[in-house]
Design a protein around this motif. Structure first.
Motif: not given
Ligand code: ATP
Ligand code: MG
Ligand code: MG
Length: 569
Positions: A440-445
């Motif tokens: 996931k990326d920093a935004e949780g995506r």
């Protein structure tokens, strides 16, 4: 088309041939070149051309160009393109304006017979004199002009002596008729307008009923098929045909001979059938023109438009339209048909006709960690699951793939058969994979999945037989071609956008989500398609390479229709 078709029009044609009333049949398709043809016209085209062909006859394409103010050569060209695209070819290409001299001579004949007169009433007065459904009309005060005076005035109308609207030529029939069309209808009006074919030759133009019936007769049409709204005009049609009697008036047809047009007059018969109307669409040319002019769509060939140019670009095929027309049949009952009839015909046609390909329209990266970085192999795929004649193609496979984002769920809902963390799924044609890790990326995506390809589950191996609930499609990331994908939906949100209840108009019902553009990936064998080639993108629907914007290095695909009907009733 099947010869056993039993609709009432074919029945009439069959009887007319059997009885010897006609030796050969001849029909015509008579669009007015004041706009682009639409799906409704496809029905008329299929009937006019189809019936002629089935019975060994011929069909003319006739441009009904009697209303020069609204007509344009751009439309004339598009109409020809559309008719050919639908798979038909005309016997002769004619224009109603080819017959302007015939109409004029026929009008002089009516005057000499005492069947027509020049009337000086204004348009408003004509309306007053006409009466209503419940009230007989009154004779025009100019109705009893002498033949000599009528001839003189009409010839001077033709010479351009009078202003627009100053006079009309009217048929002398019956102002008390229960059929208002027979209350001394206008045959000619004065209009100093340049015409696309005849330039400034004519300051007078014939009215529809007169021009249409006489064009049919002059051309030797045997069966003049038209839509139901002309049923009430049929007595006038017959009146015009009978009173001018072109079939027995060689002198009236002579102007055609002089211009090299064959002389072939007949006594045609008008037969009406119901218009084709679909819910979720508007089909009036006036509204379509307004939508184009006001920028509500991107032009006549916007894939959301019901024009033939529009639905062609959307990916509708000529055979799907012919199939739809056959399924709808012919009746005298007007109705609003369900849009699913259109989509169903397209699905059925493309299911048989469209090769299969893989494409991903909402991409999520999947890395198969047990394959080497430089792993590349070529898999062989059938182009069609039900038809071997489509052959096979090569599909590249490698360590990094694109899969559809919606084919993965971290927390799967009940009954979810695709990929989940720790779960297994079959990759179409490539084996069984397991998802091991979600990145996931920093935004949780979720940006990437990491997984493992079971080496014992490749197609053909015994391990491939293992029971796995779902199969998903994919493309190889290093081989796939980035593609613009245009996802179309219905242009209107309500079944009857023509319904103007509560002061609303069709403009209030535009579907704001009728077009979405996304970037997806297609396998190389889809990118290299020619414009207008249709495919089934597996599990996604039918898509067509855009007629104008698609190129192999910059593919553009339009979604023609989803695989299933997604619109709840
Ligand atoms: P519109 O009202 O949409 O402008 P129109 O009837 O004025 O259409 P024309 O160019 O005169 O359009 O049509 C040419 C032929 O196509 C005519 O014979 C007409 O009856 C037929 N036609 C037009 N619309 C339909 C329809 N919805 N279904 C079947 N036939 C149609
Ligand atoms: Mg018309
Ligand atoms: Mg019209």
């Amino acid at each position: 088309s099947s010869p056993e078709k039993r609709d009432f029009i074919r029945q009439i044609v069959r009887e007319d041939l059997a009885s010897g009333r006609h030796q050969a049949i001849k029909t015509r398709f008579p669009p007015e070149p004041n706009g682009y043809l639409h799906i409704g016209h496809a029905k008329a085209i299929c009937l006019d051309f189809g019936i002629a062909a089935e019975f060994g006859g011929v069909c003319n394409l006739r441009l009904d160009d009697t209303n020069p103010a609204k007509e344009d050569p751009e439309y004339v060209a598009a109409i020809q393109d559309d008719v050919r695209w639908l798979g038909f070819d005309w016997h002769d290409l004619r224009h109603a304006s080819d017959y302007f001299e015939v109409f004029y001579q026929a009008a002089l004949k009516l005057i000499r017979q005492g069947d027509a007169f020049v009337c000086d009433l204004t348009a408003e007065q004509v309306r007053e004199y006409r009466g209503s459904l419940t009230e007989a009309g009154r004779n025009s005060p100019w109705r009893d002009r002498s033949v000599e005076e009528n001839l003189d005035l009409f010839q001077r109308m033709r010479a351009g002596e009078f202003a627009d609207g100053a006079r009309t030529l009217r048929a002398k029939i019956d102002m008390a008729s229960g059929n208002i069309n027979l209350r001394d209808p206008a045959l000619y009006r004065i209009k100093h307008v340049e015409h696309q074919n005849t330039g400034n030759d004519w300051p007078i133009y014939p009215m529809y009923d007169f021009a249409h019936s006489l064009s049919d007769a002059a051309e030797g049409i045997t069966h003049s098929l038209c839509t139901l709204e002309f049923e009430d005009h049929r007595p006038l049609y017959d009146w015009c045909v009978d009173k001018t009697d072109l079939a027995h008036s060689p002198e009236l047809i002579a102007p055609l001979l002089a211009r090299g047009l064959p002389k072939e007059a007949s006594k045609p018969r008008q037969i009406e059938f119901s218009r084709l109307n679909f819910n979720y669409l508007v089909m009036s040319k006036r509204k379509l023109l307004a939508m184009v002019n006001d920028g509500l769509v991107d032009g006549w060939n916007d894939p959301r438009m019901p024009t033939l140019q529009g639905i062609r670009r959307r990916g509708y095929t000529p055979s799907a339209l012919r199939l739809m027309v056959d399924r709808v049949g012919i009746s005298k009952q007007n109705s609003l048909l369900d849009y699913s009839l259109l989509e169903g015909a397209l699905r059925d046609d493309l299911d048989a006709a469209a090769p299969r390909r893989m494409a991903v329209i909402d991409p999520l990266k999947l890395v198969l960690t047990n394959l080497p970085d430089d792993h590349v192999e070529t898999l062989s795929f059938s182009n069609h699951p039900k038809d071997e004649s489509f052959g096979k193609r090569e599909v590249p496979f490698s360590r990094e793939l694109w899969i559809e984002r919606e084919d993965f769920e971290e927390v799967p809902p009940k009954g979810f058969k695709r990929l989940t963390t720790g779960g297994e799924v079959r990759l179409r044609g490539a084996g069984i994979i397991r998802c091991d890790e979600v990145i996931k990326d920093a935004e949780g995506r979720i940006v990437e999945l990491r997984g493992w390809l079971d080496p014992e589950s490749r197609p053909g191996m015994a391990g491939a037989e293992r029971k796995i609930k779902g199969t998903i499609h994919w493309v190889s990331a290093r081989h796939a071609v980035a593609t613009e994908v245009r996802l179309y939906d219905r242009l209107f949100t309500v079944p009857n956008p023509d319904d103007e209840a509560e002061g609303k108009t069709y403009r209030d019902y535009l579907n704001p989500d009728s077009r979405r553009t996304v970037t997806g990936y297609v396998e190389p064998a889809a990118a290299s398609a020619a414009p207008e080639q249709s495919f089934q993108f597996e599990r996604l629907g039918y898509f067509v390479a855009d007629r104008y914007d698609h190129a192999a290095d910059k593919p553009v695909f339009n979604r023609s229709v989803t695989l299933r009907d997604t619109w709840a009733k």
